[in-house]
Structure formats: structure tokens, C-alpha cells
Motif scaffolding. Sequence first.
Motif, PDB file in Angstrom:
ATOM      1  N   GLU A   6       0.833  -1.188   0.000  1.00 15.40           N
ATOM      2  CA  GLU A   6       0.000   0.000   0.000  1.00 15.40           C
ATOM      3  C   GLU A   6       0.875   1.248   0.000  1.00 15.40           C
ATOM      4  OE1 GLU A   6      -3.222   0.136   2.785  1.00 15.40           O
ATOM      5  OE2 GLU A   6      -3.228  -2.034   3.000  1.00 15.40           O
ATOM      6  N   SER A  99       5.739  -8.561  -8.526  1.00 14.12           N
ATOM      7  CA  SER A  99       5.473  -7.156  -8.230  1.00 14.12           C
ATOM      8  C   SER A  99       6.005  -6.288  -9.372  1.00 14.12           C
ATOM      9  CB  SER A  99       6.125  -6.770  -6.903  1.00 14.12           C
ATOM     10  OG  SER A  99       5.819  -5.439  -6.560  1.00 14.12           O
ATOM     11  N   SER A 137       0.426   3.318  -5.919  1.00 15.00           N
ATOM     12  CA  SER A 137      -0.306   2.135  -5.477  1.00 15.00           C
ATOM     13  C   SER A 137      -1.785   2.478  -5.374  1.00 15.00           C
ATOM     14  CB  SER A 137       0.221   1.653  -4.126  1.00 15.00           C
ATOM     15  OG  SER A 137       1.520   1.136  -4.253  1.00 15.00           O
ATOM     16  N   SER A 231      -6.884   5.476  -3.688  1.00 21.03           N
ATOM     17  CA  SER A 231      -6.032   4.602  -2.883  1.00 21.03           C
ATOM     18  C   SER A 231      -6.409   4.633  -1.408  1.00 21.03           C
ATOM     19  CB  SER A 231      -4.554   4.993  -3.057  1.00 21.03           C
ATOM     20  OG  SER A 231      -4.356   6.361  -2.719  1.00 21.03           O
ATOM     21  N   GLY A 304      -4.358  -1.126  -2.594  1.00 19.19           N
ATOM     22  CA  GLY A 304      -3.020  -1.011  -3.196  1.00 19.19           C
ATOM     23  C   GLY A 304      -2.687  -2.109  -4.169  1.00 19.19           C
ATOM     24  N   ARG A 307      -0.118  -1.324  -9.119  1.00 20.41           N
ATOM     25  CA  ARG A 307       1.064  -0.447  -9.099  1.00 20.41           C
ATOM     26  C   ARG A 307       1.195   0.165 -10.488  1.00 20.41           C
ATOM     27  NH1 ARG A 307       6.082  -3.021  -7.995  1.00 20.41           N
ATOM     28  NH2 ARG A 307       6.752  -1.217  -6.779  1.00 20.41           N
TER      29      ARG A 307
END
Length: 310
Positions: A6, A99, A137, A231, A304, A307
Amino acid sequence: MCMMKEGIALSVDRTKQKRILLIINPNAGVIKKDFPFKELIITFAEYGYETIPCFTRAAGDGTVLVQEHAGEDIAMVVAVGGDGTLNEVVAGVCSIGLSIPVGYIPAGSTNDFAASLGLSFDPVEAAEQIMTGEIHSLDLGEFNGRTFIYTACCGIFSRVSYETPQRFKNRLGHFAYLLEGIKDIRDFNPIPMKIKAGDNEYRDNFIFVAVCNTFSLGGIMSLEDTNVDLSDGQFEMLLISRPNDLAELRQIVRALYEQTYDSPYVKILKVTDAEICYKAKDDWSLDGERGKAETKNSFRVIPGGLRLVY
């Protein structure tokens, strides 16, 4: 399931891999023969990135291409197309558990999510934004286990997003949705639903239901950016009840136009999860693409979970 760190903005680590997986939807609304593919690759190269271009051919290919080609040697995945293309790319990134930040070059007939973020609609400028931007995020949604970026909806206007022929979307953009939607307004086809959101329960004949994380929804809804945080771990839920006569219909139109979402027929809530039940299965639109629903449907926010670089 896609779980990410996050936060609001993180700098892109450009000291590691220098390869970009570029997922392109060649049938997206504004992609023509003179689309600047070469200029995009040159822009990425100027920042030291090697580009691996992949073209989608059918629905779902964006997810498959990410699964097949993204790995530890890929620094970033960039989607070129509409919101549906971005949806598929993000689903692919989530499914492989890496990620990897995502970039977005909007090239669809409508680009609500890109407009919400203030992304450039000039492809080369959008590429430059990605190269000079930061990782933000943002929250993701999950509907019956399938991730979506900014909206899941059903009722009038929702079927329009995937039933309107692409040639009309390319020519008319938002007007195509609204013009085609008028055909549905004449008979409404309300959906009796029971919706549980938090400690509250709503039962009514709804003509439109949406959970979204955006400032604009297909020309139907607009929210001030002071009321929406992409977010904050929450989505907005919009509920529009069936009008019984023209006077009530006018109240709905006025509420949407004036952004007064506290009328007897239009409600907007902040939700982190919801259970949506109804007898007849009615397809939902997830980021403008067809999504299958059940008689009992679940929604939740993935804080989150996206990305995005911009």
C-alpha cells in the motif's frame, strides 16, 4: 489474488532489469496505420529500455501474453489500448504473483480510467509520462474472484459497453454508449436485488448498479476528485432505482447531472465489500468488458493492488 504494497507513490527502480513488455491491442479505438509504434520504442530506448512488443488477437490475450512473457527479466509491463486491455494486463500481472509495475498508454474509444488519472492521450507523451513518472499504489476491485480496475456494473448502460459495435465506439466514443443506452431506458428492465454492504442492506428494483474507483463512469456518473480517493481502500457504489413515471426519471437525470447522490432514486455509498443477490443472472460489465455473474455475487476491494506508473 493480487496483493501489493500500500502507499501513494514510490519511485521506479530503474537499476535492475531494463526490458519492457509492451502489450498492444491492434483493434483498440484510435490505433490506425499511422499509430506511432516506432516512436514509442524509441522513447523507451532513450531511457535505456529494450521493448518486447506483443499483439493481442482475441479477448483475454492480454492476460495470457503477460503470463507467457513476463518474468524476473521484465522491469515493467505497458498496455496500449483501452481500459479493457489494461484490465487484462493487470489480471495477468496479478496472476503471476510478481510485483511488476504497469504503464498505460490509452488508445481506446473511451478511456475513463486514463481520464481520471490525467494521463496524456498522445501516445508518445503517455510513454514519456511512464518513463519520468512514479509508481502509484491504487486500489483494485475483485468481482466473483476476477480483478477489475475501476468499475463493475450491471443494468442499463452496462450491456451497452460490450454490445455496441467497435466501429460505432471508434466513431462516437461516449455518445455511442449513451445513444445505444436510450433503447434500454424505454423499457428499463429493472433487476430486483438484495445488496449487503457493510452493516447496511438495500432491497429494490434497480436499473443500474455499479461499484467503481474513478472520477468518471462512461458519461453516466461524474464525481469530484475531493470525494474520491483512488487509494483509500474503498470503492464507491452507485445505486439507481427504477422510476415509476417521467417525473421520477427527470429526478434521476437531474441527480446525475448535478452530482446530488442523495435522492430517493439515486444513492452512492463508500464500500470495502458487498454481497449482491438476485434471482436472474444478468451479465456485468467489468471495465467495459463482459463479465459473468451468478445469483449470489461477491465484491471486495484489494487495497493497493495496482502499481501504476505515471
